[in-house]
Write a protein that holds these residues in place. Structure first.
Motif, mmCIF file in Angstrom:
data_model
loop_
_atom_site.group_PDB
_atom_site.id
_atom_site.type_symbol
_atom_site.label_atom_id
_atom_site.label_comp_id
_atom_site.label_asym_id
_atom_site.label_seq_id
_atom_site.Cartn_x
_atom_site.Cartn_y
_atom_site.Cartn_z
ATOM 1 N N SER A 110 8.171 19.354 39.029
ATOM 2 C CA SER A 110 8.313 19.897 40.379
ATOM 3 C C SER A 110 8.960 18.849 41.270
ATOM 4 O O SER A 110 8.630 17.659 41.181
ATOM 5 N N LEU A 111 9.869 19.279 42.121
ATOM 6 C CA LEU A 111 10.565 18.351 42.993
ATOM 7 C C LEU A 111 11.049 19.066 44.239
ATOM 8 O O LEU A 111 11.046 20.304 44.311
ATOM 9 N N THR A 112 11.479 18.276 45.206
ATOM 10 C CA THR A 112 12.004 18.790 46.475
ATOM 11 C C THR A 112 13.493 18.480 46.564
ATOM 12 O O THR A 112 13.926 17.370 46.241
ATOM 13 N N VAL A 113 14.273 19.447 46.973
ATOM 14 C CA VAL A 113 15.693 19.267 47.276
ATOM 15 C C VAL A 113 15.843 19.353 48.792
ATOM 16 O O VAL A 113 15.509 20.374 49.397
ATOM 17 N N ARG A 114 16.312 18.276 49.398
ATOM 18 C CA ARG A 114 16.501 18.248 50.850
ATOM 19 C C ARG A 114 17.992 18.298 51.157
ATOM 20 O O ARG A 114 18.757 17.434 50.752
ATOM 21 N N LEU A 115 18.411 19.341 51.854
ATOM 22 C CA LEU A 115 19.809 19.560 52.187
ATOM 23 C C LEU A 115 20.080 19.147 53.628
ATOM 24 O O LEU A 115 19.213 19.287 54.497
ATOM 25 N N SER A 116 21.295 18.666 53.878
ATOM 26 C CA SER A 116 21.702 18.402 55.256
ATOM 27 C C SER A 116 21.787 19.728 56.007
ATOM 28 O O SER A 116 21.943 20.794 55.393
ATOM 29 N N PRO A 117 21.673 19.717 57.339
ATOM 30 C CA PRO A 117 21.736 20.980 58.096
ATOM 31 C C PRO A 117 22.985 21.803 57.792
ATOM 32 O O PRO A 117 22.922 23.034 57.764
ATOM 33 N N ALA A 118 24.117 21.129 57.519
ATOM 34 C CA ALA A 118 25.355 21.865 57.243
ATOM 35 C C ALA A 118 25.279 22.638 55.933
ATOM 36 O O ALA A 118 26.028 23.604 55.731
ATOM 37 N N LEU A 119 24.367 22.227 55.035
ATOM 38 C CA LEU A 119 24.243 22.888 53.738
ATOM 39 C C LEU A 119 23.024 23.795 53.662
ATOM 40 O O LEU A 119 22.735 24.349 52.593
ATOM 41 N N SER A 120 22.323 23.962 54.745
ATOM 42 C CA SER A 120 21.121 24.792 54.739
ATOM 43 C C SER A 120 21.449 26.205 54.260
ATOM 44 O O SER A 120 22.374 26.850 54.755
ATOM 45 N N GLY A 121 20.725 26.665 53.258
ATOM 46 C CA GLY A 121 20.953 27.994 52.712
ATOM 47 C C GLY A 121 22.033 28.061 51.657
ATOM 48 O O GLY A 121 22.307 29.150 51.130
ATOM 49 N N ALA A 122 22.661 26.923 51.304
ATOM 50 C CA ALA A 122 23.719 26.923 50.286
ATOM 51 C C ALA A 122 23.136 27.252 48.914
ATOM 52 O O ALA A 122 22.009 26.852 48.602
ATOM 53 N N PRO A 123 23.869 27.985 48.065
ATOM 54 C CA PRO A 123 23.371 28.311 46.720
ATOM 55 C C PRO A 123 23.182 27.053 45.878
ATOM 56 O O PRO A 123 24.000 26.130 45.922
ATOM 57 N N LEU A 124 22.096 27.039 45.097
ATOM 58 C CA LEU A 124 21.801 25.941 44.200
ATOM 59 C C LEU A 124 21.884 26.426 42.758
ATOM 60 O O LEU A 124 21.477 27.552 42.442
ATOM 61 N N SER A 125 22.405 25.570 41.866
ATOM 62 C CA SER A 125 22.403 25.844 40.433
ATOM 63 C C SER A 125 21.916 24.596 39.719
ATOM 64 O O SER A 125 22.209 23.476 40.150
ATOM 65 N N VAL A 126 21.194 24.777 38.624
ATOM 66 C CA VAL A 126 20.677 23.660 37.843
ATOM 67 C C VAL A 126 21.160 23.813 36.410
ATOM 68 O O VAL A 126 21.047 24.897 35.809
#
Length: 344
Positions: A279-295
């Motif tokens: 388990s981990l946290t991904v912290r995005l800059s405000p400009a990337l808030s809501g951007a799609p994530l892929s792993v």
């Protein structure tokens, strides 16, 4: 981590040529060179970086001089991998060395060579042609059952293994179910994702280049990118061996996923890293808030962790097995990446 481990050393083994197309048409380390380029330009790559992919409009081509390195004949193992993007359904090649002439300029008795691209009779399917249709031996063509002319970036990898007499096509790192579209039924048989050549047919699969006149009228070995191709090409690689399934996945990762994306820097933070419990946290800059994530795993396999929103621009990921992963964040104007590890 699932699958066979593949590192940079594996992907350099047997590598004959790599064309990154980052504003130039030459091979990255100089073993091959450009003969001529006609109506060829550069456009954005899969990361939207300008002038970082070869761009062609159906009338251009780039001829290369491989200095004999691509003369695999009727006995050599072979792999070719390339990233592509197109909306076209016309007959076109990502790369082709098929030709119909002898070195003296006379028309040959039959074509030789190979091409990888599309064929308008198999709309949108990746098409691997090993003997040209006008050859006296007849056409040997294989097509994927799925279409990939969707305007998105994909990777295609074709392999020929002479020892096992097997041909496999990978798209986006996944071996594809095949359709046999040849006029001669006795070249071999398909079993799912594998085409099995008969013992007597291997002599007809001549991977030496033929000769053909370029658009500028010069007769030469017909090694060219983009024959009638309408779209973009990037990260082309030639090997003198058949790459494995795990390596095909790794090539896809290198070409399209996070390894070649822009480093995330402070815009994307992952913690704790390593994540001991999955388990981990991904912290995005405000400009990337809501951007799609892929792993992805480092072999290019996409995984689907549990995703939950956190405070602010944080995203919580959980349920990941131990291993090394690549996080890809698709912003509006760029793609960013971050490596992270689960477990010690």
């Amino acid at each position: 981590m699932l699958g066979q481990h593949v590192n940079a050393q594996n992907l350099n083994s047997g590598l004959l040529g790599r064309f990154p197309f980052d504003g130039i048409t030459t091979y990255a380390t100089g073993n091959m060179s450009t003969n001529s380029a006609t109506n060829a330009g550069y456009g954005p790559d899969r990361r939207n970086q300008p002038n970082a992919a070869l761009q062609l409009g159906g009338t251009g081509e780039v001829w290369i001089l491989p200095n004999g390195l691509l003369s695999f004949g009727t006995t050599g193992d072979f792999s070719f991998s390339v990233a592509f993007r197109t909306l076209s359904s016309a007959t076109q090649a990502f790369f082709s060395n098929q030709g119909y002439y002898s070195a003296s300029g006379n028309t040959g008795t039959g074509a030789r060579g190979w091409s990888l691209g599309f064929d308008n009779a198999q709309v949108g399917k990746v098409y691997f042609n090993l003997v040209a249709a006008s050859s006296y031996n007849g056409n040997l063509g294989l097509a994927t059952q799925s279409s990939f002319n969707d305007g998105q970036w994909h990777t295609a990898t074709a392999t020929v293994n002479r020892g096992t007499r097997q041909i496999v096509l990978y798209v986006d790192g996944v071996a594809q179910p095949l359709t046999y579209v040849s006029s001669r039924p006795d070249y071999g048989t398909i079993s799912g994702t594998v085409f099995q050549l008969t013992t007597t047919s291997t002599m007809f699969v001549d991977l030496n280049p033929g000769y053909s006149p370029s658009r500028t009228g010069v007769l030469t070995d017909a090694n060219r990118f983009g024959l009638n191709f309408n779209g973009s090409l990037d990260e082309a690689r030639f090997y003198n061996r058949a790459v494995t399934a795990a390596e095909a996945q790794a090539l896809h990762t290198l070409a399209l996923a996070a390894v070649t994306a822009r480093p995330a820097g402070a815009q994307v933070q992952v913690f704790p890293n390593p994540a001991p419990g999955g388990s981990l946290t991904v912290r995005l800059s405000p400009a990337l808030s809501g951007a799609p994530l892929s792993v992805y795993t480092v072999l290019g396999q996409r995984v689907h962790p549990n995703v939950q929103p956190g405070a602010g621009s944080d995203v919580q990921l959980s349920g990941l097995a131990p291993g090394l992963y690549l996080l890809v964040v698709q912003g509006a104007a760029t793609t960013l990446s971050q490596r992270f590890q689960v477990g010690g």
